[in-house]
Design a protein around this motif. Structure first.
Motif, mmCIF file in Angstrom:
data_model
loop_
_atom_site.group_PDB
_atom_site.id
_atom_site.type_symbol
_atom_site.label_atom_id
_atom_site.label_comp_id
_atom_site.label_asym_id
_atom_site.label_seq_id
_atom_site.Cartn_x
_atom_site.Cartn_y
_atom_site.Cartn_z
ATOM 1 N N VAL A 250 10.392 10.964 4.787
ATOM 2 C CA VAL A 250 8.769 10.536 5.716
ATOM 3 C C VAL A 250 8.640 9.288 6.009
ATOM 4 O O VAL A 250 10.418 8.822 5.937
ATOM 5 C CB VAL A 250 7.961 10.413 4.160
ATOM 6 N N HIS A 251 8.485 8.655 6.631
ATOM 7 C CA HIS A 251 8.403 7.959 7.254
ATOM 8 C C HIS A 251 7.812 6.616 6.740
ATOM 9 O O HIS A 251 6.272 6.382 6.530
ATOM 10 C CB HIS A 251 7.941 7.413 8.973
ATOM 11 N N ASP A 252 8.370 5.363 6.544
ATOM 12 C CA ASP A 252 7.351 3.853 6.113
ATOM 13 C C ASP A 252 6.496 3.457 7.323
ATOM 14 O O ASP A 252 6.682 4.402 8.483
ATOM 15 C CB ASP A 252 8.102 3.001 5.168
ATOM 16 N N PRO A 253 5.818 2.126 6.686
ATOM 17 C CA PRO A 253 4.760 2.006 8.187
ATOM 18 C C PRO A 253 4.858 1.258 8.733
ATOM 19 O O PRO A 253 4.687 1.383 9.758
ATOM 20 C CB PRO A 253 3.953 1.671 7.078
ATOM 21 N N ALA B 54 0.393 -0.881 0.167
ATOM 22 C CA ALA B 54 -0.035 -0.201 0.240
ATOM 23 C C ALA B 54 0.669 1.217 -0.104
ATOM 24 O O ALA B 54 0.289 2.500 -0.855
ATOM 25 C CB ALA B 54 -0.754 -0.135 1.460
ATOM 26 N N PHE B 55 2.462 1.342 0.670
ATOM 27 C CA PHE B 55 2.598 2.321 0.546
ATOM 28 C C PHE B 55 3.999 2.756 -0.401
ATOM 29 O O PHE B 55 3.482 3.575 -1.180
ATOM 30 C CB PHE B 55 3.705 2.777 1.599
ATOM 31 N N TYR B 56 4.682 1.492 -1.049
ATOM 32 C CA TYR B 56 5.405 1.887 -1.816
ATOM 33 C C TYR B 56 4.779 1.223 -3.192
ATOM 34 O O TYR B 56 5.700 2.532 -3.735
ATOM 35 C CB TYR B 56 6.742 1.127 -1.676
ATOM 36 N N ALA B 57 4.065 0.820 -3.137
ATOM 37 C CA ALA B 57 3.283 0.436 -4.778
ATOM 38 C C ALA B 57 2.033 1.497 -5.044
ATOM 39 O O ALA B 57 1.485 2.156 -5.638
ATOM 40 C CB ALA B 57 2.970 -0.771 -5.156
ATOM 41 N N GLY B 58 1.720 1.691 -3.400
ATOM 42 C CA GLY B 58 -0.097 2.368 -3.774
ATOM 43 C C GLY B 58 0.728 4.094 -3.751
ATOM 44 O O GLY B 58 -0.281 4.603 -3.670
ATOM 45 N N TRP C 277 9.162 -6.886 -2.477
ATOM 46 C CA TRP C 277 10.327 -5.852 -3.884
ATOM 47 C C TRP C 277 9.777 -5.327 -4.421
ATOM 48 O O TRP C 277 8.700 -5.435 -5.080
ATOM 49 C CB TRP C 277 10.885 -7.155 -4.804
ATOM 50 N N PHE C 278 10.060 -3.776 -4.679
ATOM 51 C CA PHE C 278 9.499 -2.867 -5.398
ATOM 52 C C PHE C 278 10.614 -2.492 -6.390
ATOM 53 O O PHE C 278 12.075 -1.859 -6.139
ATOM 54 C CB PHE C 278 8.704 -1.635 -4.736
ATOM 55 N N GLU C 279 10.387 -2.874 -7.736
ATOM 56 C CA GLU C 279 11.197 -2.146 -8.786
ATOM 57 C C GLU C 279 9.841 -1.203 -9.725
ATOM 58 O O GLU C 279 9.592 -1.347 -10.461
ATOM 59 C CB GLU C 279 11.802 -3.387 -9.499
ATOM 60 N N LEU D 55 0.992 11.336 0.616
ATOM 61 C CA LEU D 55 1.622 10.799 1.300
ATOM 62 C C LEU D 55 1.054 11.278 2.996
ATOM 63 O O LEU D 55 0.532 10.666 3.846
ATOM 64 C CB LEU D 55 2.811 11.053 1.631
ATOM 65 N N GLU D 56 0.698 12.778 2.837
ATOM 66 C CA GLU D 56 0.007 13.539 3.923
ATOM 67 C C GLU D 56 -1.551 13.293 4.144
ATOM 68 O O GLU D 56 -2.378 12.736 5.473
ATOM 69 C CB GLU D 56 0.265 14.304 4.500
ATOM 70 N N ALA D 57 -1.918 12.693 2.949
ATOM 71 C CA ALA D 57 -3.317 12.366 2.670
ATOM 72 C C ALA D 57 -3.414 11.011 3.229
ATOM 73 O O ALA D 57 -4.943 10.663 3.985
ATOM 74 C CB ALA D 57 -3.827 12.468 1.742
ATOM 75 N N GLY D 58 -2.411 10.458 2.902
ATOM 76 C CA GLY D 58 -2.130 8.711 3.540
ATOM 77 C C GLY D 58 -2.226 8.170 5.198
ATOM 78 O O GLY D 58 -2.157 7.215 5.173
ATOM 79 N N GLY D 59 -1.691 9.884 5.695
ATOM 80 C CA GLY D 59 -1.528 9.468 6.889
ATOM 81 C C GLY D 59 -0.127 9.256 7.330
ATOM 82 O O GLY D 59 0.572 9.550 8.355
#
Length: 128
Positions: free
Chosen positions: A106-109, A23-27, A47-49, A85-89
């Protein structure tokens, strides 16, 4: 023998939190998830690429986020990304100006620190 480049960055994540990572890295960040090789998939993580950008999240037990060490991602339009990012919390924190860049953290989840950097042309506002 010189180092030739960087293949990927790996960050730690807690066990069973792959959906939050996606949700964070891809979304939100827009980095597509790619399948892990079958022999590594059983370990968990994801993994995200995208092109040369490769971020691997590996399960670490006990988990401890990277609070100071961090990857720095180059982005092409920082303001809308900050808004997403901010809208997502995920609050974004500005830091001291760096010549040639607008940037924030920013910090990830999971609490891993990430720097987001956009090239700027001309002096950074507020820099002396």
């Amino acid at each position: 023998m010189p180092v030739l480049g960087l293949d990927h960055v790996q960050l730690a994540m807690p066990v069973g939190e792959e959906a939050r990572a996606v949700a964070f890295y891809a979304g939100i960040l827009g980095i597509p998830e790619v399948p892990k090789p079958r022999h590594l998939a059983a370990r968990g993580g994801c993994w995200f690429e995208s092109g040369h950008l490769k971020i691997h999240l590996g399960v670490e037990t006990p988990f401890r986020p990277a609070g100071k060490a961090h990857p720095a991602f180059i982005v092409d339009d920082l303001a809308p990304l900050i808004a997403r990012l901010e809208a997502g919390g995920y609050p974004c924190l500005e830091d001291q100006p760096l010549d040639g860049y607008h940037r924030c953290y920013v910090h990830d989840p999971f609490g891993n620190r990430i720097e987001l950097m956009q090239k700027s042309y001309g002096p950074v506002a507020g820099a002396s």
